[in-house]
Design a protein around this motif. Structure first.
Motif, PDB file in Angstrom:
ATOM      1  N   TRP A  55       0.823  -1.213   0.000  1.00  0.00           N
ATOM      2  CA  TRP A  55       0.000   0.000   0.000  1.00  0.00           C
ATOM      3  C   TRP A  55       0.854   1.259   0.000  1.00  0.00           C
ATOM      4  CZ3 TRP A  55      -5.552   0.246   0.819  1.00  0.00           C
ATOM      5  CH2 TRP A  55      -6.160  -1.020   0.776  1.00  0.00           C
TER       6      TRP A  55
ATOM      7  N   GLN B 132      -2.592  -2.521   6.630  1.00  0.00           N
ATOM      8  CA  GLN B 132      -3.322  -2.836   5.406  1.00  0.00           C
ATOM      9  C   GLN B 132      -2.811  -4.089   4.694  1.00  0.00           C
ATOM     10  OE1 GLN B 132      -5.788  -1.186   5.819  1.00  0.00           O
ATOM     11  NE2 GLN B 132      -5.882   0.739   4.704  1.00  0.00           N
TER      12      GLN B 132
ATOM     13  N   THR C 289      -2.597   5.260   7.890  1.00  0.00           N
ATOM     14  CA  THR C 289      -3.573   4.256   7.476  1.00  0.00           C
ATOM     15  C   THR C 289      -4.746   4.902   6.752  1.00  0.00           C
ATOM     16  OG1 THR C 289      -2.986   2.813   9.334  1.00  0.00           O
ATOM     17  CG2 THR C 289      -5.115   2.438   8.283  1.00  0.00           C
TER      18      THR C 289
END
Length: 257
Positions: free
Chosen positions: A33, A86, A129
């Protein structure tokens, strides 16, 4: 190692007795990510219209920047793993090396301010996040941000709209073409298409996989960053059928339509 499906580089491949300790941003079948992505991509008040870093790498660098002399590789791994929410951060190789001090691998380090303290001051402790984006979607996010921030410049807006629509069309084409290939090959072999379209088989038929990827590139075109996630379908087909010719025939037929 920071990459999508990075765990596949070491899983069942890296020996545990050759003095190598490796950690990865993700397991063998998921994306890594990006983080600090639009609209949280501002530097000095200016939006860069991109993700400023990779979530796993940023967490690793921020931990290293703190310069805690007593921290071991295992402690560092656990810290980064807990903060990377994630994807599944993994470790491989010689685990005994985890007792070694982390800073011994990059020399003396003067601690710099903890950026997480800044996040707390801003009352957004989960900023990394909250602002993270699947790596396969970063191009789409970037073009969309550029379009939104193009202001009143009609020429720029038109150009960014073209890029955004081009990315959407390329993604849709990739989804469709791999779906058709997977479905056709499985039907020819009297199999269930979902086994190829949804599975994550461990690669062992490397000649078949190499042949399928090369055939796809020659016949259908280069595989985009987004479409790389569909290569697992070719892997699944090779593992299920081990029939390079059947796969090649389907690729040529579908991409020549």
């Amino acid at each position: 190692l920071e990459a999508c499906e990075s765990g596949s580089m070491f899983q069942k491949k890296l020996p545990d007795n050759i003095k190598i300790f490796a950690t990865t941003a993700a397991n063998s079948h998921e994306s890594s990510w990006g983080t600090y992505c639009p609209p949280n991509d501002q530097v000095n008040g200016y939006s860069l219209n991109t993700c400023l870093g990779d979530l796993y790498s940023v967490n690793w660098m921020e931990d290293a920047d703190r310069g805690v002399a007593s921290e071991t590789l295992t402690q560092q791994f656990n810290t980064v793993k807990n903060e990377t929410k994630q994807s599944h951060v993994e470790e491989f190789g010689e685990r005994d090396m985890g007792n070694d001090k982390a800073d011994s691998f990059w020399g003396a380090n003067k601690a710099i301010p903890d950026f997480r303290a800044l996040e707390r001051d801003l009352q957004v402790p989960e900023l990394k996040t909250m602002s993270s984006v699947d790596s396969r979607d970063i191009a789409l996010t970037t073009f969309y941000s550029q379009y939104l921030n193009s202001g009143n410049d009609l020429e720029k807006r038109r150009e960014y709209a073209r890029k955004l629509m081009g990315e959407i069309e390329l993604r849709q084409w990739s989804d469709d073409i791999f779906y058709k290939i997977g479905t056709q090959v499985m039907k020819v072999n009297n199999g269930v298409p979902s086994e190829a379209l949804e599975g994550h088989r461990e690669p062992t038929q490397f000649e078949c996989i190499r042949s399928a990827v090369n055939d796809f590139k020659k016949t259908c075109g280069q595989i985009s960053d987004y479409a790389l996630k569909h290569v697992r379908i070719l892997v699944n087909l090779c593992e299920i059928t081990n029939s390079p010719q059947t796969i090649s025939n389907s690729i040529h037929q579908i991409c020549s339509e």
